[in-house]
Design a protein around this motif. Structure first.
Motif, PDB file in Angstrom:
ATOM      1  N   HIS A   1       4.374  -0.807   7.807  1.00 37.46           N
ATOM      2  CA  HIS A   1       4.708  -0.429   6.533  1.00 37.46           C
ATOM      3  C   HIS A   1       4.780   1.160   7.046  1.00 37.46           C
ATOM      4  O   HIS A   1       3.835   1.777   7.548  1.00 37.46           O
ATOM      5  CB  HIS A   1       3.799  -0.496   5.376  1.00 37.46           C
ATOM      6  CG  HIS A   1       4.101  -2.052   4.845  1.00 37.46           C
ATOM      7  ND1 HIS A   1       4.665  -2.249   4.071  1.00 37.46           N
ATOM      8  CD2 HIS A   1       3.215  -3.054   5.566  1.00 37.46           C
ATOM      9  CE1 HIS A   1       4.696  -3.742   3.998  1.00 37.46           C
ATOM     10  NE2 HIS A   1       3.628  -4.159   4.579  1.00 37.46           N
ATOM     11  N   GLU A   2       5.908   1.840   6.517  1.00 36.64           N
ATOM     12  CA  GLU A   2       6.134   3.310   6.550  1.00 36.64           C
ATOM     13  C   GLU A   2       6.047   3.988   5.172  1.00 36.64           C
ATOM     14  O   GLU A   2       6.633   3.203   4.223  1.00 36.64           O
ATOM     15  CB  GLU A   2       7.375   3.670   7.122  1.00 36.64           C
ATOM     16  CG  GLU A   2       7.522   3.451   8.566  1.00 36.64           C
ATOM     17  CD  GLU A   2       8.549   4.091   9.359  1.00 36.64           C
ATOM     18  OE1 GLU A   2       9.475   4.596   8.553  1.00 36.64           O
ATOM     19  OE2 GLU A   2       8.761   4.150  10.385  1.00 36.64           O
ATOM     20  N   MET A   3       5.006   4.712   5.007  1.00 40.35           N
ATOM     21  CA  MET A   3       4.512   5.541   3.805  1.00 40.35           C
ATOM     22  C   MET A   3       4.439   6.698   3.461  1.00 40.35           C
ATOM     23  O   MET A   3       4.251   7.448   4.882  1.00 40.35           O
ATOM     24  CB  MET A   3       3.114   4.803   3.278  1.00 40.35           C
ATOM     25  CG  MET A   3       2.908   3.477   3.442  1.00 40.35           C
ATOM     26  SD  MET A   3       1.176   2.775   3.332  1.00 40.35           S
ATOM     27  CE  MET A   3       0.454   3.386   4.885  1.00 40.35           C
TER      28      MET A   3
ATOM     29  N   GLU B   1      -0.084  -0.951   9.975  1.00 39.94           N
ATOM     30  CA  GLU B   1       0.218  -2.360  10.372  1.00 39.94           C
ATOM     31  C   GLU B   1      -0.491  -3.294   9.374  1.00 39.94           C
ATOM     32  O   GLU B   1      -2.103  -3.354   9.475  1.00 39.94           O
ATOM     33  CB  GLU B   1      -0.353  -2.550  11.695  1.00 39.94           C
ATOM     34  CG  GLU B   1       0.390  -1.808  12.655  1.00 39.94           C
ATOM     35  CD  GLU B   1       1.999  -2.464  13.019  1.00 39.94           C
ATOM     36  OE1 GLU B   1       1.964  -3.741  12.698  1.00 39.94           O
ATOM     37  OE2 GLU B   1       2.648  -1.884  13.699  1.00 39.94           O
ATOM     38  N   LYS B   2       0.216  -4.093   8.340  1.00 38.87           N
ATOM     39  CA  LYS B   2      -0.489  -5.011   7.625  1.00 38.87           C
ATOM     40  C   LYS B   2      -0.845  -6.348   8.108  1.00 38.87           C
ATOM     41  O   LYS B   2       0.267  -7.034   8.721  1.00 38.87           O
ATOM     42  CB  LYS B   2       0.342  -5.219   6.358  1.00 38.87           C
ATOM     43  CG  LYS B   2       0.056  -6.150   5.335  1.00 38.87           C
ATOM     44  CD  LYS B   2       0.591  -6.294   4.095  1.00 38.87           C
ATOM     45  CE  LYS B   2       0.235  -7.114   2.912  1.00 38.87           C
ATOM     46  NZ  LYS B   2       1.175  -7.392   1.802  1.00 38.87           N
ATOM     47  N   THR B   3      -2.039  -6.627   8.544  1.00 41.20           N
ATOM     48  CA  THR B   3      -2.352  -7.896   9.276  1.00 41.20           C
ATOM     49  C   THR B   3      -3.176  -8.780   8.310  1.00 41.20           C
ATOM     50  O   THR B   3      -4.142  -8.305   7.696  1.00 41.20           O
ATOM     51  CB  THR B   3      -3.168  -7.600  10.598  1.00 41.20           C
ATOM     52  OG1 THR B   3      -2.465  -6.600  11.296  1.00 41.20           O
ATOM     53  CG2 THR B   3      -3.303  -8.753  11.531  1.00 41.20           C
TER      54      THR B   3
ATOM     55  N   PRO C   1       0.634  -1.269  -0.098  1.00 44.98           N
ATOM     56  CA  PRO C   1      -0.217  -0.079  -0.007  1.00 44.98           C
ATOM     57  C   PRO C   1       0.806   1.186  -0.126  1.00 44.98           C
ATOM     58  O   PRO C   1       2.085   1.226   0.380  1.00 44.98           O
ATOM     59  CB  PRO C   1      -0.841  -0.130   1.300  1.00 44.98           C
ATOM     60  CG  PRO C   1       0.035  -0.954   2.219  1.00 44.98           C
ATOM     61  CD  PRO C   1       0.668  -1.949   1.163  1.00 44.98           C
ATOM     62  N   SER C   2       0.273   2.440  -0.233  1.00 42.69           N
ATOM     63  CA  SER C   2       0.940   3.508  -0.364  1.00 42.69           C
ATOM     64  C   SER C   2      -0.123   4.535   0.289  1.00 42.69           C
ATOM     65  O   SER C   2      -1.078   4.675   0.254  1.00 42.69           O
ATOM     66  CB  SER C   2       1.360   4.055  -1.852  1.00 42.69           C
ATOM     67  OG  SER C   2       0.101   4.330  -2.575  1.00 42.69           O
ATOM     68  N   ALA C   3       0.823   5.741   0.725  1.00 41.82           N
ATOM     69  CA  ALA C   3      -0.004   7.043   1.487  1.00 41.82           C
ATOM     70  C   ALA C   3       0.626   8.108   1.351  1.00 41.82           C
ATOM     71  O   ALA C   3       2.059   8.193   1.212  1.00 41.82           O
ATOM     72  CB  ALA C   3      -0.326   6.644   2.983  1.00 41.82           C
ATOM     73  N   THR C   4      -0.018   9.175   1.216  1.00 41.99           N
ATOM     74  CA  THR C   4       0.349  10.514   1.284  1.00 41.99           C
ATOM     75  C   THR C   4      -0.279  11.494   2.145  1.00 41.99           C
ATOM     76  O   THR C   4      -1.597  11.270   2.123  1.00 41.99           O
ATOM     77  CB  THR C   4       0.482  11.359  -0.157  1.00 41.99           C
ATOM     78  OG1 THR C   4      -0.832  11.223  -0.742  1.00 41.99           O
ATOM     79  CG2 THR C   4       1.258  10.396  -1.117  1.00 41.99           C
TER      80      THR C   4
END
Length: 406
Positions: A172-174, A160-162, A80-83
């Motif tokens: 994951h740090e995004m 937190e990928k669960t 996943p990605s995030a901004t």
């Protein structure tokens, strides 16, 4: 042969030492529930082998099967990605909380009501997002916590990928790291410009000159005076030669020095008050179109723009050492011919240090000392060439500055 054997033996030992590390990664992904399922699978396998019970065999297969599914969930491609976007990068102490927009896009694996953490300075904002299908996007408007004065880092976003059962989890740090600037509270010093008169060259001082722009008075002619400054009409009425006398003007420079030594402030809130005082004075000077130099420790601003002053004030912090005199000397070397030096300090700073700092700028400059003392009383007093103002709170600064500049 012995050398080759030793080399092979050393390589074998290094290889053996590296083998356990292959299993460290998956084991670290296990949640407490995952560790319990793993222990159940190991015990069920041992009992199945020893007792030859079909029930334990089935239990072991189910346990290890769930663990394999959880591991496959973690290694599937498409992270996943995030901004995160700040709607305002600058705010003021006491203002409404800033707002940010978080955009999260799922990868190849759906996100099951993910928990997202957004660090803001030393605090965190925790969010529970809705279910996201593969490659879907969700925008979330979040209200950041109220932060004290300073420059605060916002991000990166962590997730937190669960797996669906919750046996394995990986963080994951995004996104990147943004900066939120929280400037100190200030007050509008409406009378500051009246105390420092503006003219074509800058601010007038109390030093008298025979050739300048700010007219002061007439006096009797003495040999050596420039005849161009003779006021002939007044001389004819008085029956003697009278010449114009002027205030000496300087370039429009105002220097504001904030004491950053921890020993100068009996209380931590006094430094925050001093920061507000110094920023208020610097902003008034900038609005009056003076070339302003604001400094505290290693952080400084030398500009005519208000944003430069407030951005520098966000980074001011107390220091354990005492380099105030050295910083004053550097400021004097950077700003030649300043018209006004404002020193902002606490109640514990010795007057002799302030006098030495002011002397770096030459005796022609005007000096004002503002002491931030939240438990003191409002006072204006002259200590030799220095005029001291004692400020217990920001609301009284405007009146004190008006009295101090007269």
């Amino acid at each position: 042969m012995s050398d080759r054997a030793g080399t092979r033996g050393g390589a074998a030992r290094r290889l053996a030492a590296l083998r356990p590390s292959r299993f460290v990664g998956p084991l670290r992904l296990l949640t407490p529930l995952g560790r319990g399922v793993l222990a159940t699978g190991v015990v069920a396998t041992a009992l199945s082998v020893r007792l030859n019970w079909l029930e334990f065999t089935q239990l072991a297969v189910v346990a290890f099967g769930l663990l394999l599914v959880a591991l496959a969930w973690q290694v599937l491609p498409g992270a996943p990605s995030a901004t995160i976007v700040l709607r305002q990068h600058r705010t003021i102490v006491g203002a409404s909380p800033p707002v940010a927009v978080l955009a999260v896009e799922a990868g190849a694996v759906p996100m099951l009501f993910p928990r997202v953490v957004v660090p803001v300075g030393g605090r965190t904002v925790r969010l529970r997002l809705p279910f996201l299908r593969p490659f879907s996007r969700h925008d979330e408007v979040i209200e950041l916590p109220v932060m004290p004065r300073g420059a605060h880092a916002v991000g990166p976003v962590s997730y937190e990928k669960t797996d669906p059962v919750g046996l394995m989890s990986r963080r994951h740090e995004m996104g990147g790291v943004l900066e939120l600037l929280v400037s100190p509270q200030v007050t509008d010093l409406a009378v500051f410009a009246g105390g420092l008169a503006n003219d074509l060259d800058g601010a007038t001082s109390q030093q008298l000159s025979m050739s300048d722009l700010a007219f002061h008075a007439l006096r009797e002619y003495v040999p050596g005076d420039d005849l161009r400054h003779v006021h002939w009409r007044s001389s004819a009425k008085a029956g003697q030669l009278l010449v114009r006398q002027f205030h000496e003007t300087r370039r429009g420079h105002v220097t504001v020095l904030l004491d950053g030594s921890r020993a100068s402030y009996p209380r931590a809130r006094d430094f925050e008050l001093a920061t507000s005082v110094a920023t208020s004075v610097a902003l008034r000077a900038v609005r009056d179109d003076f070339d302003t130099y604001l400094r505290c420790g290693a952080h400084l601003a030398h500009s005519r723009h208000p944003v430069a002053m407030t951005d520098a004030a966000c980074r001011f912090a107390l220091e354990d050492g005492d380099a105030y005199l050295a910083h004053a000397a550097e400021a004097a070397g950077s700003v030649a011919g300043t018209g006004l030096v404002v020193q902002v300090t606490g109640a514990s700073r010795a007057l002799v240090d302030l006098d030495m700092a002011a002397a770096q700028f030459g005796r022609g400059a005007d000096w004002i000392v503002v002491r931030a003392d939240s438990q003191g009383e409002t006072a204006v007093r002259d200590s030799g060439p220095l005029r001291e103002l004692s400020v217990p709170d920001l609301a009284r600064l405007q009146d004190l500055m008006a009295r101090g500049m007269r």
